[in-house]
Design a protein around this motif. Sequence first.
Motif, PDB file in Angstrom:
ATOM      1  N   ALA A 290      33.867  40.415  50.723  1.00 61.25           N
ATOM      2  CA  ALA A 290      33.012  41.589  50.534  1.00 61.25           C
ATOM      3  C   ALA A 290      33.718  42.660  49.711  1.00 61.25           C
ATOM      4  N   ILE A 291      35.003  42.870  49.968  1.00 59.52           N
ATOM      5  CA  ILE A 291      35.758  43.865  49.195  1.00 59.52           C
ATOM      6  C   ILE A 291      35.842  43.449  47.730  1.00 59.52           C
ATOM      7  N   LYS A 292      36.142  42.185  47.491  1.00 59.64           N
ATOM      8  CA  LYS A 292      36.224  41.705  46.104  1.00 59.64           C
ATOM      9  C   LYS A 292      34.861  41.812  45.409  1.00 59.64           C
ATOM     10  N   TYR A 293      33.811  41.449  46.127  1.00 60.84           N
ATOM     11  CA  TYR A 293      32.465  41.530  45.570  1.00 60.84           C
ATOM     12  C   TYR A 293      32.102  42.974  45.256  1.00 60.84           C
ATOM     13  N   PHE A 294      32.457  43.884  46.152  1.00 61.80           N
ATOM     14  CA  PHE A 294      32.163  45.300  45.935  1.00 61.80           C
ATOM     15  C   PHE A 294      32.921  45.839  44.724  1.00 61.80           C
ATOM     16  N   VAL A 295      34.202  45.508  44.607  1.00 61.59           N
ATOM     17  CA  VAL A 295      35.000  45.995  43.473  1.00 61.59           C
ATOM     18  C   VAL A 295      34.454  45.445  42.163  1.00 61.59           C
ATOM     19  N   LEU A 296      34.192  44.144  42.114  1.00 63.85           N
ATOM     20  CA  LEU A 296      33.655  43.565  40.881  1.00 63.85           C
ATOM     21  C   LEU A 296      32.254  44.098  40.573  1.00 63.85           C
ATOM     22  N   GLY A 297      31.435  44.306  41.615  1.00 62.57           N
ATOM     23  CA  GLY A 297      30.112  44.873  41.412  1.00 62.57           C
ATOM     24  C   GLY A 297      30.175  46.302  40.908  1.00 62.57           C
ATOM     25  N   SER A 298      31.142  47.078  41.402  1.00 65.31           N
ATOM     26  CA  SER A 298      31.307  48.458  40.935  1.00 65.31           C
ATOM     27  C   SER A 298      31.739  48.494  39.471  1.00 65.31           C
ATOM     28  N   ILE A 299      32.635  47.590  39.105  1.00 64.12           N
ATOM     29  CA  ILE A 299      33.078  47.533  37.707  1.00 64.12           C
ATOM     30  C   ILE A 299      31.899  47.133  36.810  1.00 64.12           C
ATOM     31  N   ALA A 300      31.135  46.149  37.244  1.00 64.80           N
ATOM     32  CA  ALA A 300      29.977  45.707  36.439  1.00 64.80           C
ATOM     33  C   ALA A 300      28.934  46.827  36.347  1.00 64.80           C
ATOM     34  N   SER A 301      28.732  47.540  37.455  1.00 68.32           N
ATOM     35  CA  SER A 301      27.767  48.644  37.446  1.00 68.32           C
ATOM     36  C   SER A 301      28.224  49.747  36.499  1.00 68.32           C
ATOM     37  N   GLY A 302      29.512  50.070  36.546  1.00 70.09           N
ATOM     38  CA  GLY A 302      30.043  51.080  35.633  1.00 70.09           C
ATOM     39  C   GLY A 302      29.919  50.659  34.174  1.00 70.09           C
ATOM     40  N   ALA A 303      30.182  49.379  33.913  1.00 74.76           N
ATOM     41  CA  ALA A 303      30.046  48.881  32.535  1.00 74.76           C
ATOM     42  C   ALA A 303      28.594  48.907  32.077  1.00 74.76           C
ATOM     43  N   LEU A 304      27.685  48.610  32.984  1.00 75.53           N
ATOM     44  CA  LEU A 304      26.262  48.650  32.643  1.00 75.53           C
ATOM     45  C   LEU A 304      25.808  50.062  32.313  1.00 75.53           C
ATOM     46  N   LEU A 305      26.307  51.030  33.082  1.00 75.06           N
ATOM     47  CA  LEU A 305      25.930  52.414  32.826  1.00 75.06           C
ATOM     48  C   LEU A 305      26.583  52.977  31.561  1.00 75.06           C
ATOM     49  N   TYR A 306      27.774  52.473  31.234  1.00 77.68           N
ATOM     50  CA  TYR A 306      28.477  52.984  30.077  1.00 77.68           C
ATOM     51  C   TYR A 306      27.765  52.526  28.820  1.00 77.68           C
TER      52      TYR A 306
END
Length: 182
Positions: free
Chosen positions: A166-182
């Motif tokens: 769950a922690i790994k999924y959350f970190v990777l999801g946060s990075i992907a979300s940030g990249a999507l918003l950027y």
Amino acid sequence: MLGVASATTRAVVYGILGTALAQGVLMAIGLYIVGINAAPLLGLVTFFLSLLALAGTAWVTARTGVDARTVAWHGTYVADPVATLLKVVAYGAVAVVFLYSYGYLQVRRLLKGEFFVLGLFALLGIMVLISANSLVTLYLGVELLALSLYAMVAFNRESAVSAEAAIKYFVLGSIASGALLY
């Protein structure tokens, strides 16, 4: 045109309110059952109420669908027959997931009401994704779906592997979300 737009608005409101009402009722019943120390009953009650909510909202969505493509809410939402069909299919898919997961959760002593409420929140994200007509709406649907799935990955609280995943999924999801918003 006004009749189609108001029918679209009704269809959207009925679908979203139906799912949200089901989630609220499930949480209230869960709090009541936990208060009377009948936790094993909670999973069974929320399981049946979730299936009932899925059947009810699928029926309402199918009955209040639109005949032509209609864009609402300043171009952020689209309602059309394909979206209605996909929503009904999503209701069915989540119902099948609930049916198959019931035995799995029961054998592993993980049958709790939170699983089904998280599944309904994920379904709400799927419904937003299906009717998204702008990138902001698409992003909101993805995030609503992802946040529910983060919690579902960590659902087995006693498993270190589950927590790590769950922690790994959350970190990777946060990075992907940030990249999507950027």
